[in-house]
Design a protein around this motif. Sequence first.
Motif, PDB file in Angstrom:
ATOM      1  N   UNK A 177      38.732  39.629  46.655  1.00 16.48           N
ATOM      2  CA  UNK A 177      38.316  40.277  45.503  1.00 16.48           C
ATOM      3  C   UNK A 177      37.736  41.672  46.011  1.00 16.48           C
ATOM      4  N   UNK A 178      38.461  42.665  45.257  1.00 14.79           N
ATOM      5  CA  UNK A 178      38.295  44.073  46.016  1.00 14.79           C
ATOM      6  C   UNK A 178      37.780  44.925  44.988  1.00 14.79           C
ATOM      7  N   UNK A 179      36.741  44.306  44.187  1.00 18.82           N
ATOM      8  CA  UNK A 179      35.957  45.370  43.249  1.00 18.82           C
ATOM      9  C   UNK A 179      34.994  46.001  43.998  1.00 18.82           C
ATOM     10  N   UNK A 180      34.168  46.758  43.512  1.00 21.45           N
ATOM     11  CA  UNK A 180      33.095  47.557  44.078  1.00 21.45           C
ATOM     12  C   UNK A 180      32.396  46.749  45.255  1.00 21.45           C
ATOM     13  N   UNK A 181      31.985  45.608  44.815  1.00 25.70           N
ATOM     14  CA  UNK A 181      31.353  44.732  45.657  1.00 25.70           C
ATOM     15  C   UNK A 181      32.322  44.333  46.866  1.00 25.70           C
ATOM     16  N   UNK A 182      33.493  43.880  46.694  1.00 24.50           N
ATOM     17  CA  UNK A 182      34.342  43.369  47.814  1.00 24.50           C
ATOM     18  C   UNK A 182      34.770  44.628  48.479  1.00 24.50           C
ATOM     19  N   UNK A 183      34.960  45.547  47.959  1.00 22.95           N
ATOM     20  CA  UNK A 183      35.253  46.756  49.039  1.00 22.95           C
ATOM     21  C   UNK A 183      33.980  47.287  49.786  1.00 22.95           C
ATOM     22  N   UNK A 184      32.578  47.112  49.368  1.00 21.05           N
ATOM     23  CA  UNK A 184      31.575  47.604  50.001  1.00 21.05           C
ATOM     24  C   UNK A 184      31.447  46.516  51.076  1.00 21.05           C
ATOM     25  N   UNK A 185      31.533  45.357  50.668  1.00 17.41           N
ATOM     26  CA  UNK A 185      31.448  44.015  51.712  1.00 17.41           C
ATOM     27  C   UNK A 185      32.330  44.494  52.808  1.00 17.41           C
ATOM     28  N   UNK A 186      33.634  44.980  52.616  1.00 15.54           N
ATOM     29  CA  UNK A 186      34.354  45.224  53.831  1.00 15.54           C
ATOM     30  C   UNK A 186      33.801  46.138  54.619  1.00 15.54           C
ATOM     31  N   UNK A 187      33.093  47.069  53.888  1.00 15.55           N
ATOM     32  CA  UNK A 187      32.376  48.169  54.801  1.00 15.55           C
ATOM     33  C   UNK A 187      31.240  47.886  55.366  1.00 15.55           C
ATOM     34  N   UNK A 188      30.741  46.977  54.708  1.00 14.10           N
ATOM     35  CA  UNK A 188      29.410  46.111  55.516  1.00 14.10           C
ATOM     36  C   UNK A 188      30.030  45.163  56.719  1.00 14.10           C
ATOM     37  N   UNK A 189      30.805  44.615  56.609  1.00 12.96           N
ATOM     38  CA  UNK A 189      31.429  43.691  57.576  1.00 12.96           C
ATOM     39  C   UNK A 189      31.794  44.589  58.704  1.00 12.96           C
ATOM     40  N   UNK A 198      40.613  41.145  56.908  1.00 14.62           N
ATOM     41  CA  UNK A 198      41.631  40.881  55.866  1.00 14.62           C
ATOM     42  C   UNK A 198      41.048  40.920  54.558  1.00 14.62           C
ATOM     43  N   UNK A 199      41.615  41.989  53.632  1.00 16.27           N
ATOM     44  CA  UNK A 199      41.092  41.692  52.363  1.00 16.27           C
ATOM     45  C   UNK A 199      42.340  41.526  51.415  1.00 16.27           C
ATOM     46  N   UNK A 200      41.863  40.676  50.432  1.00 14.79           N
ATOM     47  CA  UNK A 200      43.017  40.129  49.271  1.00 14.79           C
ATOM     48  C   UNK A 200      42.385  40.732  47.840  1.00 14.79           C
ATOM     49  N   UNK A 201      43.535  40.703  46.992  1.00 16.65           N
ATOM     50  CA  UNK A 201      43.246  41.240  45.575  1.00 16.65           C
ATOM     51  C   UNK A 201      44.604  40.946  44.908  1.00 16.65           C
ATOM     52  N   UNK A 202      44.808  41.303  43.581  1.00 17.34           N
ATOM     53  CA  UNK A 202      46.068  41.305  42.976  1.00 17.34           C
ATOM     54  C   UNK A 202      46.259  42.607  42.584  1.00 17.34           C
ATOM     55  N   UNK A 203      45.357  43.676  42.722  1.00 16.34           N
ATOM     56  CA  UNK A 203      45.515  44.963  42.151  1.00 16.34           C
ATOM     57  C   UNK A 203      45.612  45.794  43.433  1.00 16.34           C
ATOM     58  N   UNK A 204      46.649  46.571  43.559  1.00 19.65           N
ATOM     59  CA  UNK A 204      47.029  47.345  44.638  1.00 19.65           C
ATOM     60  C   UNK A 204      46.118  48.644  44.901  1.00 19.65           C
ATOM     61  N   UNK A 205      45.816  49.339  43.745  1.00 18.77           N
ATOM     62  CA  UNK A 205      44.817  50.379  43.931  1.00 18.77           C
ATOM     63  C   UNK A 205      43.460  49.916  44.338  1.00 18.77           C
ATOM     64  N   UNK A 330      36.415  52.291  31.011  1.00 23.77           N
ATOM     65  CA  UNK A 330      36.903  52.439  32.013  1.00 23.77           C
ATOM     66  C   UNK A 330      36.470  51.501  33.207  1.00 23.77           C
ATOM     67  N   UNK A 331      35.200  51.326  33.413  1.00 22.83           N
ATOM     68  CA  UNK A 331      34.577  50.477  34.291  1.00 22.83           C
ATOM     69  C   UNK A 331      35.353  48.948  34.202  1.00 22.83           C
ATOM     70  N   UNK A 332      35.833  48.535  32.935  1.00 27.01           N
ATOM     71  CA  UNK A 332      36.219  47.513  32.883  1.00 27.01           C
ATOM     72  C   UNK A 332      37.871  47.161  33.349  1.00 27.01           C
ATOM     73  N   UNK A 333      38.331  48.335  33.540  1.00 24.04           N
ATOM     74  CA  UNK A 333      39.904  48.579  33.838  1.00 24.04           C
ATOM     75  C   UNK A 333      39.957  48.564  35.244  1.00 24.04           C
ATOM     76  N   UNK A 334      40.271  47.674  36.033  1.00 22.42           N
ATOM     77  CA  UNK A 334      40.370  47.412  37.650  1.00 22.42           C
ATOM     78  C   UNK A 334      41.472  48.566  37.979  1.00 22.42           C
ATOM     79  N   UNK A 335      42.594  48.672  37.315  1.00 28.00           N
ATOM     80  CA  UNK A 335      43.627  49.491  37.730  1.00 28.00           C
ATOM     81  C   UNK A 335      43.295  50.984  37.738  1.00 28.00           C
ATOM     82  N   UNK A 336      42.460  51.312  36.764  1.00 29.18           N
ATOM     83  CA  UNK A 336      42.052  52.766  36.474  1.00 29.18           C
ATOM     84  C   UNK A 336      40.785  53.096  37.051  1.00 29.18           C
TER      85      UNK A 336
END
Lengths: 346, 346, 346, 346
Positions: A177-189, A198-205, A330-336
């Motif tokens: 899950x690479x929402x804001x929390x997921x990508x910050x968790x990557x940084x924190x790890x 390794x990070x997974x999601x369904x949205x390329x952006x 906008x915040x609700x649109x994960x692709x944008x």
Amino acid sequence: MRAAVLHAAKDLRIETREAAEPGPGQVRVRIANGGICGSDLHYYFEGGIGDAIRVREPIILGHEVAGIVDSVGAGVTTVAPGAKVALNPSRPCSACRYCLAGTPNHCLNMRFYGSAMPMPHIQGAFADFVVAEEVQCVPVPDSLPLASAAVAEPLSVCLHAVRRAGPMLGRRVLVTGQGPIGVLAVAAARAAGAGEIVATDVVDEALETSRRMGADRTINVAAETDALAGYGADKGRFDVLLEASGNQAAIRGALDVVRPGGVLVLIGLGGEITLPMNTVVAKELELRGTFRFHEEFHWAVDCIASGRIDVAPVISDIIPLAEADRAFALAADRRQSMKVQLAFDG
Amino acid sequence: MRAAVLHAAKDLRIETREAAEPGPGQVRVRIANGGICGSDLHYYFEGGIGDAIRVREPIILGHEVAGIVDSVGAGVTTVAPGAKVALNPSRPCSACRYCLAGTPNHCLNMRFYGSAMPMPHIQGAFADFVVAEEVQCVPVPDSLPLASAAVAEPLSVCLHAVRRAGPMLGRRVLVTGQGPIGVLAVAAARAAGAGEIVATDVVDEALETSRRMGADRTINVAAETDALAGYGADKGRFDVLLEASGNQAAIRGALDVVRPGGVLVLIGLGGEITLPMNTVVAKELELRGTFRFHEEFHWAVDCIASGRIDVAPVISDIIPLAEADRAFALAADRRQSMKVQLAFDG
Amino acid sequence: MRAAVLHAAKDLRIETREAAEPGPGQVRVRIANGGICGSDLHYYFEGGIGDAIRVREPIILGHEVAGIVDSVGAGVTTVAPGAKVALNPSRPCSACRYCLAGTPNHCLNMRFYGSAMPMPHIQGAFADFVVAEEVQCVPVPDSLPLASAAVAEPLSVCLHAVRRAGPMLGRRVLVTGQGPIGVLAVAAARAAGAGEIVATDVVDEALETSRRMGADRTINVAAETDALAGYGADKGRFDVLLEASGNQAAIRGALDVVRPGGVLVLIGLGGEITLPMNTVVAKELELRGTFRFHEEFHWAVDCIASGRIDVAPVISDIIPLAEADRAFALAADRRQSMKVQLAFDG
Amino acid sequence: MRAAVLHAAKDLRIETREAAEPGPGQVRVRIANGGICGSDLHYYFEGGIGDAIRVREPIILGHEVAGIVDSVGAGVTTVAPGAKVALNPSRPCSACRYCLAGTPNHCLNMRFYGSAMPMPHIQGAFADFVVAEEVQCVPVPDSLPLASAAVAEPLSVCLHAVRRAGPMLGRRVLVTGQGPIGVLAVAAARAAGAGEIVATDVVDEALETSRRMGADRTINVAAETDALAGYGADKGRFDVLLEASGNQAAIRGALDVVRPGGVLVLIGLGGEITLPMNTVVAKELELRGTFRFHEEFHWAVDCIASGRIDVAPVISDIIPLAEADRAFALAADRRQSMKVQLAFDG
């Protein structure tokens, strides 16, 4: 002053309120940036979180804020007018059994900004001015953009989540899950010494942001449906899962690729989740919830201020308070978008 | 010699086999008592455990056994003919990554007695004679009944489960499910220093055994439907849950009475379980699977041999091998039996 | 081939030996760089380490080496001739109780390169060619200088030391003694997420390297005699001490500035040390020894190869094997050198 | 009322004081029994503990007391006049950083009964009446002798020490020094599930008590000088040392018989201790101080009240307050006494 007050689902009003004066030991902060969090989105779009937490009276949203000290009350010594500060939204009571056990995030009397959990609701910080306790105001360098300072709060959540996972040094970590929390968790790890992420999601952006935040490999599990399974050899390769999707399929998939004795930290809220508990038993997996933070707020400010974690890639949009509805959409649109912040005049 | 061979669900045959001779480093044990375990019941009544583990060829059941050393191979020094021994059914490879990490219960090449997981199946120990490695034979005092010695294996499971929970001293412990594993978990928690132990089940007879094994309080959750809820004040009173029912309702009920940061050890196999994951997250609960044991087998023998844990109340019935079908039927009836053992001639 | 053979204190001879052929599963490595370690210095200058470990027969020194695969024996699959490798000098038996407990650094039959502890001594790796087991050869990228690869071994020691300290994220860390191990410990603590790192020594040049490796502040405790005491308020500010000096005064000084419940990891060998044990008791301090490493060797290679830790500042001198005596003299002079390596022709 | 007031070394006076009234939330306890602790002995015989803690003004000694509630102030709900209580002498501030971290035993403002550490000194509980906070008064059953209840305090110290050692289940434990703390540590380790307990001392009478408290084997290290060394095979057999002698030779001897990675909990105060730190390093031993207790006081009362730990063998003498000097002399003679208590009229 202006404040973003939610009256009901999709009924957010920019209202004018009187700015309070800081009392003894208090600080008035002129808010500059306020990030929209997942809970804010739940309140805005659904009028609550699940059945248990409902907006029952008007509530000022927001708890990811930073600004500039406007004035200080008697006895304040650690900050002065003009100082840039990140504002810690967590206000435990310091007296209940959980506070005295060193776990104030479970405080029985917590007054966390912008929470509809207790009644009356705890008012939030999406306002031009906020009067806070001195201890909530953590100074940041003048050179740091306040947009970055306002990311201290979600980064705190992720640092706490990483801490819940135990020592990270050399660990192989899956982040789902690479929402804001997921990508910050990557940084924190990464900051905590993870060996492979390794990070997974369904949205390329989202996965692109994850790479910028430190992921070694990203997998779009909707497109590369078998890629994750390759990590399942010999009962599983990952030592740790950081789960930030709240998605049942993500958790179930992780059970097969985390090694026996591995730790699965659940950050994302996911409601009712069905798991093959025999796998948890036979592999002696550990599922650990993680909730908010405490001293990690200072760590987060320190990581951002020192540059050890660059949060700029996370901030996708900064939108004036007057256009708050557009910001929430906008915040609700994960692709944008990734993290959307409201801009105040501070 | 005779052996209890399962050919398919409810097709258990007492067959005659040739007793093997012990090779170098091996020991031939004349089996005296063999406890029927939950997995044996699954094999007997359902021909397997879930969809993944199926009886696909004839298999000698049984892994909870004790007996008397009959003869020893070259080089055996720790036991001699005539010695009473508890037989450790666990045979890890001592060479795979998990063995070398100190976690042989996750051995990639495990040959655990009476397991239909690998193919060919691993033959079990419900037989007049078993040839075992010397290291599997743990001596017990001559004065100890072999029925008690045969409880070392399930007690090992429970000691490992308690160990998975972390330090027990002073802890408030809830044990759900009072089958043989549940009541032995009560005893194990008590032996490890638990401060307060509450045991739940829906069968009064099982709860009575639980009290004899050390529970401070027992609750029949079918009859006293609100009794457990009283432990939910201030976010929960229990530090630890030992879950031995495999029952979804038991686990869900425990989420409300275990304190934030508490540990829930899952011993019971329960298949697909649906949980309110938001509660796990918000209370930062830890769910930990536990599977089999390793060095705890020695601890279990020591606890039984020294009298620190009296396992006699757990053994409800000892039935001759010739009446094996009756023994399995009885073992499946929780109101009539607790632990049922087969008696061999050893 | 040439080898650096120590016959007695200060009697190091460059001798010609026959290079062995790799057997099945073995790899012959042409050594390029070999770092001189503190134990090598003890052997060279004192003929041993303390009273217990003495050079009693000729011994090839050296255990911090990297080179290029020269040839491989039958069945080797993970490396091929021409590949750059860091060579893991640790060879546990994989069969003793400590190996099977996941602690091979305490192997009862360890054969660590260049160790005079057992008799016959274990020959080291300061030679043009070394025949090693495949598992010892950890590939590094072609682009990585082999001088950096040869730092993997001391970095492994420091990563293990940091791991011994427990979670580092956000921790305030004091590192005493800025020799090669101390400055690599600074880097390891930083990589593991330490929040604040203060490094002490009495040599300014060493402190300068420490800053380059990530220390936030350095203190020359000979010059700034009161600077450290400032961290003693409220029973102490540091969460963790990484002790790499082996110096009694350094450890004693740290007792006053590590907070109650803090952890002091002892890396440096210091012989007989006198401590005010009442302070250890009353502050509930934890003193933990740390010794060598195991899986951390792979972590170290990964940190160096990925650039997450830049070890270049640690390597002060690279000296041809022919001038080995000069290299040892230089390595013993802390004002003139940090890590001194021997250059072979590989 | 009478109180035992120490004016200087060996100048203990039974003085008459006015008994205070309990204020709101307070309880007046009529003291029945008060155990003499090692710190009381230091104060009495040496006028302090080491150089740092000195008796600089008259101080009522004593902190191991139990009695009967005499009267209660407004708002007290948990105890009533006539109730038997053990009195917790620990009074942390509940507001400093250590209290809020869940470690109140390191409180910056601790007011522990009978302590000459702060100035003014904290008055103790060797008096006919003590006015305490309600939270200090832990009820015990009417059937429990108050002499046993007064052992709750030293048992708390030992339960905390055992907790500091980590999980005890199945552990092999060495306990050095069989004074009151040592023998209670034996009982605490047993209660926490230790697998094997060996106790050492140089006084046979003390070792006899140790056996009664649960030691599996006792060794008089003055008489059986080689007996302990037998535990040194394969780098050491014990998992845990509980050190209650404060004696350098005891700690040094233990270093050789505790296995690599083992834990040495230091309870005894021993002043300056010289250790071969290379052994600590090479065996990766962990030395952990332990100091006082917190929630363990409740555990101790529970263990004593439930009979899970029988403390009666520890109490060797009960002597009237009027003969306090004789009581202190006796308490200092390890061959004649174990725990000496003063008897008040309560």
